[in-house]
Scaffold this active site. Structure first.
Site, PDB file in Angstrom:
ATOM      1  N   ASP A 107     -19.055  -0.931  14.011  1.00 35.53           N
ATOM      2  CA  ASP A 107     -18.844  -1.581  15.300  1.00 35.53           C
ATOM      3  C   ASP A 107     -19.309  -0.715  16.465  1.00 35.53           C
ATOM      4  OD1 ASP A 107     -17.975  -3.267  17.287  1.00 35.53           O
ATOM      5  OD2 ASP A 107     -15.847  -2.806  17.025  1.00 35.53           O
ATOM      6  N   ASP A 292     -23.184  -5.438  20.655  1.00 29.66           N
ATOM      7  CA  ASP A 292     -22.014  -5.221  19.809  1.00 29.66           C
ATOM      8  C   ASP A 292     -22.227  -5.707  18.379  1.00 29.66           C
ATOM      9  OD1 ASP A 292     -19.511  -4.942  18.733  1.00 29.66           O
ATOM     10  OD2 ASP A 292     -18.473  -6.125  20.239  1.00 29.66           O
TER      11      ASP A 292
END
Length: 405
Positions: A107, A292
């Site tokens: 992430d 992201d």
């Protein structure tokens, strides 16, 4: 599958002299090979998109947020990959002296590493969810590791979508991509509503607790890579794996040239977006989205999202919290950034199908995010030391040409 590619200058020089001594030609790229990089392959998990689960999840989380007075500690990624919304990108790491295996979401939108404790309580958030859902990708038992250190500090993180994890802060040995880092701080989570552990690799300023050296920083400080930087290759939507290279870039994986864009935030991996071209319409989108990898969909403010949806004839569905759309969107959506950087994405990447119904892969949120449906078509180099993100149009290939950052 994970691998580490480590070549030192001394090894290369020794090899070059050995080849010369034998009258053999020195390969032209011998001095261009990666010196110190860690290449970590993604495992792509595909779960069928479920619009009903999406709607129930978001309604449930909105109710939880209304009941909770504590503000979210982090930038809110609506972690759609955590609620059965398509491919998620995870990597296998090991924790502890006995190498307890975990598969964690990689992430770029968060900064903490946390893993699931062997005795963790999984908090069910929607009907039909397994009570052990959070343990299916590996767990950690601190007492079984001889190098485990309990720091005696509580860990708590809540994302703006309402999902959360709580546990205790530890230090232990972490293995990834064939490399091993010692005394790495992370959280051992004992209660969570998230599907699996998360390897957050963003700025340390975005951590949920007082600043500490997260995994990319430790890789640099322990001499495994030269720079706190990494490149991201999610591969195509149908591929079974992608790759993140810590400390390196694969020059075979993009077309044209990489252009460095300034990161616009001190805590988050954001760059300046200017406009978006879609279905013959140019939408003004002067905003700074997070790039992201931990979010499946793309999110904009309602104003921008509504304009993008209208361009393709998609209509907002308040129950599902998505735009219903045609299942056969044609053409491309083009994202125009600063410095003339453009990334073109087929609109087919932005179609989510649930049975006979389809939904647009852009939704509304207060947090602006370019998620995996964008990142699959971009090759991105995140340079946290240099405060830039370099972008180029991706090139899908099995060829590789890795160099050190």
């Amino acid at each position: 599958m994970v691998s580490i590619i480590t070549f030192t200058k001394n090894v290369l020089v020794t090899l070059a002299f050995a080849l010369l001594a034998q009258g053999l030609a020195i390969p032209e790229d011998i001095d261009k090979r990666a010196e110190k990089v860690v290449s970590l392959d993604f495992t792509v998990t595909r779960k069928p998109f479920n619009a009903t689960a999406h709607g129930q999840h978001h309604q449930s989380q909105q109710q939880q947020q209304q009941q909770q007075q504590q503000p979210a500690q982090k930038r809110g990624t609506v972690q759609t990959s955590l609620i059965n919304e398509g491919p998620s990108y995870a990597a296998t790491i090991t924790v502890g002296s006995n190498k307890q295996q975990q598969t964690v979401i990689v992430d770029t939108g968060s900064s903490d590493l946390w893993v699931v404790d062997s005795a963790a309580v999984c908090q069910v958030t929607y009907p039909g969810q397994s009570p052990t859902f959070c343990k299916q990708d590996g767990t950690y038992k601190p007492s079984s590791s001889t190098t485990s250190q309990n720091l005696g500090k509580a860990f708590s993180i809540r994302y703006e979508d309402g999902s959360s994890s709580q546990g205790t802060v530890y230090k232990d040995t972490i293995g990834l991509g064939g490399a091993s880092i010692t005394n790495q701080q992370f959280a051992d989570v004992t209660t969570t509503s998230v599907d699996q552990g998360i390897l957050g690799i963003g700025f340390t300023g975005d951590e949920s607790s007082p600043t500490y050296d997260n995994v990319p920083v430790t890789l640099k400080k322990q001499g495994i890579i030269n720079k706190n930087a990494y490149s991201l290759y999610l591969n195509s939507a149908s591929a079974s794996s992608g790759t993140i290279i810590f400390g390196g870039v694969d020059n075979a994986k993009y077309t044209g040239s990489l252009t460095a864009l300034p990161i616009t935030s001190s805590n988050e991996l954001r760059v300046q977006l200017s406009t978006i071209n879609i279905a013959g319409t140019t939408v003004s989108a002067s905003t700074t989205p997070v790039l992201d990898s931990g979010t499946t969909l793309t999110y904009f403010s309602q104003t921008i999202a509504d304009k993008l949806a209208a361009a393709v004839g998609a209509k907002w569905n308040s129950y599902y919290q998505l735009y219903t759309s045609s299942c056969n969107l044609a053409g491309n959506i083009v994202f125009n950034f600063a410095k003339g950087v453009t990334i073109s994405v087929p609109l087919s990447e932005f179609v989510l199908q649930d049975g006979n119904s389809c939904y647009f892969g852009v939704s509304r949120d207060s947090a602006t995010i370019l998620g995996d449906n964008f990142l699959r078509r971009a090759y991105a180099v995140y340079d946290l030391d240099g405060n830039t993100i370099s972008l180029a149009q991706v090139k899908y290939t099995t060829s590789s040409s890795i160099s050190t950052l």
